[in-house]
Design an enzyme around this catalytic site. Structure first.
Site, mmCIF file in Angstrom:
data_model
loop_
_atom_site.group_PDB
_atom_site.id
_atom_site.type_symbol
_atom_site.label_atom_id
_atom_site.label_comp_id
_atom_site.label_asym_id
_atom_site.label_seq_id
_atom_site.Cartn_x
_atom_site.Cartn_y
_atom_site.Cartn_z
ATOM 1 N N GLY A 1 3.347 -4.229 -3.829
ATOM 2 C CA GLY A 1 3.376 -4.556 -5.351
ATOM 3 C C GLY A 1 3.419 -3.512 -5.815
ATOM 4 N NE ARG A 2 -1.004 1.161 -7.217
ATOM 5 C CZ ARG A 2 -2.545 0.974 -7.528
ATOM 6 N NH1 ARG A 2 -2.122 1.649 -8.569
ATOM 7 N NH2 ARG A 2 -3.455 0.566 -7.238
ATOM 8 C CB CYS B 1 -18.369 2.117 -28.930
ATOM 9 S SG CYS B 1 -17.399 1.108 -30.184
ATOM 10 C CD GLU C 1 1.907 -9.005 2.542
ATOM 11 O OE1 GLU C 1 2.098 -9.568 1.591
ATOM 12 O OE2 GLU C 1 0.706 -8.987 2.277
ATOM 13 N N GLY D 1 0.420 -1.179 -0.397
ATOM 14 C CA GLY D 1 0.104 0.277 0.075
ATOM 15 C C GLY D 1 1.049 1.187 0.078
ATOM 16 C CE1 TYR E 1 -3.285 -4.139 -7.744
ATOM 17 C CE2 TYR E 1 -1.041 -2.464 -7.710
ATOM 18 C CZ TYR E 1 -2.039 -3.497 -7.263
ATOM 19 O OH TYR E 1 -1.298 -4.458 -5.905
HETATM 20 C C1 LIG Z 1 -3.017 -5.922 -3.290
HETATM 21 C C2 LIG Z 1 -2.032 -6.754 -1.909
HETATM 22 C C3 LIG Z 1 -1.055 -5.816 -1.404
HETATM 23 C C4 LIG Z 1 0.132 -4.925 -2.133
HETATM 24 O O1 LIG Z 1 -0.448 -3.490 -2.334
HETATM 25 P P1 LIG Z 1 0.329 -2.396 -3.270
HETATM 26 O O2 LIG Z 1 -0.676 -1.355 -2.907
HETATM 27 O O3 LIG Z 1 0.106 -2.825 -4.539
HETATM 28 O O4 LIG Z 1 1.323 -2.408 -2.474
HETATM 29 C C5 LIG Z 1 0.084 -6.280 -0.523
HETATM 30 N N1 LIG Z 1 -0.793 -7.432 0.345
HETATM 31 C C6 LIG Z 1 -1.809 -7.716 0.505
HETATM 32 C C7 LIG Z 1 -2.868 -8.891 1.355
HETATM 33 C C8 LIG Z 1 -2.724 -7.347 -1.089
HETATM 34 O O5 LIG Z 1 -4.599 -7.515 -1.405
#
Ligand SMILES: *Cc1c(COP(=O)(O)O)cnc(C)c1O
Length: 355
Positions: A236-237, A305, A234, A201, A333
């Site tokens: 991601g983005r 469209c 953990e 996050g 994403y």
């Molecule tokens: C989606 C998710 C993440 C990654 O979130 P980001 O906003 O991409 O950093 C980490 N842990 C869990 C459990 C998630 O569902």
């Protein structure tokens, strides 16, 4: 602003639209995140982008991968046999509960009971959905994710020798800056667990493409809070967003009742991020076009469209038919959350720079 490697690749593309992944840039970025975190373990949340070439670069730096389905699990363990995986996600099936893991993130007391019924060994983190105020988040993971204090209390007596309680897992919100995440970490670390996964996050600002989450402050802050615990994050983005670029070309420009539009090959069936997040996707125009032009406040749309097929609205610029448009921050994403088959246009090409 795009760098020379991406610009050169965008200009030499035979076909558009295409995704360009800048692997050396990803390598450098993740290496710096790794350094900033010190002893805090770094897992990558695969759902942000499961592209195999990206995962190969990430695997050089991360301690493991967070996966949220049997599909992601098979993908990651197929690419990197033996690499630690943390398996999470609401609604795990019995088959998913049986998958080998380094850590299993249990989301409810009933899920824990189904895990026990498999008779298999497991190392569990309980996913806590804590009652903490989350300020300034883009998206808050309240609702069905994890369990409250009562749920955790219900789980605690169920653990034994085969299914072991290792600690807590949380993933509170997306789009948080380091001071807010540290505030939440401090409140969570009140709980007496020796292992805590603080989730992802970390903020990514599409309005300020040059801004970066303050990993140094976060790493240092976690160092102060650690107190002998094993900590893990953990994201991601914030790891993969910056290395991806969606490159396309202008097919038409026009004014409709005074509003200027640039119509691009492809659309949000390739890059859904701006529609889901409700932002203008940042971009750079490379003046490769010799066709008709338009200037002023321009809305950039795709070939679908539907009035929702919008990349960016009312951007003050000028553009010509044939120009190349490079959308930035398209590495997380983006392709993997898009509705690829809507209208049956061709799929984009994928190029991995520096592979
Ligand atoms: C989606 C998710 C993440 C990654 O979130 P980001 O906003 O991409 O950093 C980490 N842990 C869990 C459990 C998630 O569902």
């Amino acid at each position: 602003m795009i760098g020379p490697r991406v610009q050169e690749a965008a200009l030499s593309l035979a076909e558009a639209p295409a995704y360009l992944y800048d692997l050396p840039a990803l390598d450098e970025h993740v290496a710096s995140v790794r350094r900033a975190l010190g002893p805090t373990e770094l897992y990558y949340a695969v759902k942000a982008n499961p592209d195999a070439e990206l995962l190969r670069v990430l695997a050089r730096h991360v301690d493991g991968f967070e996966v949220s389905s049997a599909g992601e699990h098979a993908h990651v363990t197929g690419l990197f046999p033996g690499t630690p995986v943390a398996l999470g996600g609401p609604g795990k099936t019995d088959a998913e509960l049986r998958l080998p893991h380094h850590r299993l993130h249990v989301e409810s007391p009933n899920e824990l009971r189904r895990l026990l019924a498999t008779g298999l060994e497991a190392d569990v983190l309980l996913r806590l959905n804590p009652d903490l105020p989350v300020r300034g988040a883009a998206l808050t993971m309240s609702g069905p994710f994890g369990m409250d204090g009562d749920g955790v209390a219900e789980c605690l007596p169920l653990f034994g020798d085969r299914v072991r309680l290792r600690g807590l897992h949380t993933h509170l919100a997306s789009g948080l800056e380091a001071p807010q995440l540290l505030e939440l970490a401090e409140a969570l670390l009140d709980h007496s667990y020796e292992e805590v996964n603080l989730g992802g996050g970390m903020a990514v600002s599409y309005a300020e493409p040059e801004a970066r989450f303050d990993w140094a402050a976060y790493g240092a802050g976690l160092g102060e809070l650690r107190g002998g615990r094993r900590l893990r994050v953990e994201p991601g983005r914030a790891l993969t967003a910056y290395c991806g670029h969606y490159v396309t070309r202008v097919v038409d420009v026009k004014r409709v009742r005074g509003e200027a539009y640039a119509i691009l090959l492809g659309g949000t069936h390739h890059l859904r991020t701006p529609v889901t997040k409700g932002h203008d996707q940042p971009f750079t125009i490379l003046p490769t076009g010799k066709g008709a032009g338009v200037a002023g406040e321009i809305t950039f749309v795709g070939q679908l469209c539907t009035p929702k097929d919008v990349f960016a609205r009312n951007i003050e610029t000028s553009v010509h038919v044939g120009d190349t448009v490079v959308f930035e921050m398209a590495g997380a994403y983006a392709w993997n959350i898009s509705h690829h088959d809507f209208l049956m246009h061709p799929k984009p090409a994928f190029h991995h720079l520096g592979a």
